[in-house]
Enzyme design. Sequence first.
Site, short mmCIF file in Angstrom:
data_model
loop_
_atom_site.label_atom_id
_atom_site.label_comp_id
_atom_site.label_asym_id
_atom_site.label_seq_id
_atom_site.Cartn_x
_atom_site.Cartn_y
_atom_site.Cartn_z
N ASP A 104 5.04 -0.96 0.99
CA ASP A 104 4.37 -0.66 -0.27
C ASP A 104 4.82 0.69 -0.84
OD1 ASP A 104 0.88 0.00 -1.18
OD2 ASP A 104 2.69 -0.28 -2.37
N ASP A 285 6.26 -0.13 -7.89
CA ASP A 285 5.25 -0.36 -6.86
C ASP A 285 5.39 -1.74 -6.24
OD1 ASP A 285 1.57 -0.31 -6.85
OD2 ASP A 285 3.07 -0.68 -5.29
C1 LIG Z 1 -3.17 -12.92 -0.24
C2 LIG Z 1 -2.90 -11.92 -1.33
N1 LIG Z 1 -2.69 -12.21 -2.59
O1 LIG Z 1 -2.44 -11.06 -3.30
C3 LIG Z 1 -2.51 -10.03 -2.43
C4 LIG Z 1 -2.25 -8.58 -2.82
C5 LIG Z 1 -2.81 -10.53 -1.18
C6 LIG Z 1 -2.96 -9.76 0.06
N2 LIG Z 1 -4.34 -9.56 0.41
C7 LIG Z 1 -5.34 -10.04 -0.52
C8 LIG Z 1 -4.69 -8.22 0.90
C9 LIG Z 1 -4.13 -7.13 0.07
C10 LIG Z 1 -4.72 -6.39 -0.93
C11 LIG Z 1 -3.83 -5.42 -1.25
N3 LIG Z 1 -2.76 -5.61 -0.49
N4 LIG Z 1 -2.92 -6.68 0.31
C12 LIG Z 1 -1.61 -4.76 -0.48
C13 LIG Z 1 -2.04 -3.41 -0.86
N5 LIG Z 1 -2.74 -3.47 -2.12
C14 LIG Z 1 -2.28 -2.75 -3.19
C15 LIG Z 1 -1.16 -1.93 -3.03
C16 LIG Z 1 -0.72 -1.22 -4.15
N6 LIG Z 1 0.38 -0.41 -4.11
N7 LIG Z 1 -1.33 -1.36 -5.35
C17 LIG Z 1 -2.42 -2.17 -5.43
N8 LIG Z 1 -2.89 -2.87 -4.38
C18 LIG Z 1 -3.91 -4.32 -2.22
#
Ligand SMILES: Cc1noc(C)c1CN(C)Cc1cc2n(n1)CCN(c1cc(N)ncn1)C2
Length: 396
Positions: A104, A285
């Site tokens: 990330d 990002d």
């Molecule tokens: C399944 C699924 N579907 O879409 C995702 C995402 C997932 C993963 N799951 C729900 C969990 C999750 C939530 C996040 N992630 N993973 C990655 C980090 N997140 C970020 C990173 C960042 N730089 N900026 C904003 N949020 C939020």
Amino acid sequence: MPSIINTLTAAVAFVGVVGATPVEIPKPKHFTIKQVERSQFLRNGAQSKVKTFRKYGAKIPLSLLNAAYAGPNGSAPAVPGDAYDSLYLTPVTIANTTVQLDADTGSADLWVFSSLQASSQLTGHDYYKVDASKKVQGASWRITYGDGSGAAGTVYADKVVVGGVTATSQAVEAATSVSAQFQQDRDTDGLLGLAFSSINTVKPTPQKTFFDTVKASLPEPLFSVNLKYHAAGSYDFGFIDKAKYTGDITYVDVITKNGFWEFTVDGYAIGSGATTKSSIDAIADTGTTLAYLPSTLVSAYYKQVTGAKNSAQDGGYVFPCSTTPPDLSIVIGGVKQTIPGKHINYAPVTTGSTTCFGGVQDNTGIGFSILGDIFLKSKYVIHEAKDTPRIGFAQQ
Ligand SMILES: Cc1noc(C)c1CN(C)Cc1cc2n(n1)CCN(c1cc(N)ncn1)C2
């Protein structure tokens, strides 16, 4: 192993017998049989297994995908976590366990599911078995992401290997608790933060990211990101792979004050339309699924998408799934970087719906624009951390 290329050139005459009269087939001038390195066959063995699993609709184990897409030293695969590229997963070995982390560039914590969590939270996950002798005394962490998800825990200094690059004593943030979104997502075992260490959440002393830990040991102080549309891409640490892009790389300086890979976009163009000059503050990002841009740009874009509407019910701009929206270009360093319209038709709003969610959405409330996976998955992006950090963009 040097590649062994044997070229067999042979002039062979074929005489075929058709019925009673022998028929002479014209003599081919020559042909070449190339032999390739055994290891390529081995890798192709995993790839042929992936193809068979896909052919019969079997869920493909990530470990098999990782074997199939293993790259040269320094390169780690980035495998879509689901059918819509909502996130990409990269195998990371921590101590003696390989976990699947979401690399990330929008955050700076390396955190992982761990043996400190309730066992009910660990079902379906690989996780870090903490080693008490490696605990960083007095250190803790807590992170919350833009979508409200998050995690918290304590810190260990342990061996971490990504794409064959080793950090012998890397801050590993072991989770004691994770939010519901992460508990429900059984593919993601944690995150590999690749933003600047200045926004690491460990208290009382912020810790270095994996990239910052290994940077000085790399051939070049950079990493390159090659996310792909519905396919496995890669993160390359320490080198730029010329085979992964076409044309030139356009570099711009990074604004580092907020700890992101942040830069200024100079303008945009919708489809084949004229370019509108507009100074837009944006971050690259990989941890964000979509692209979030200024409302003026987004509104003008969807005016050119048949049947599009900004739906409060669906949480953003949607349009009929049968639509192929126009391309969207943004100008960076004077060069147009284009998002193919196909990538902007992101996914049905709910399973089976004929209404699809736009891959480009309004950045209102965020405070800056986010060029997430929807933008990145057609680019090769160089993150260079010299004295003045730069970010470079090229077309895949
Ligand atoms: C399944 C699924 N579907 O879409 C995702 C995402 C997932 C993963 N799951 C729900 C969990 C999750 C939530 C996040 N992630 N993973 C990655 C980090 N997140 C970020 C990173 C960042 N730089 N900026 C904003 N949020 C939020």
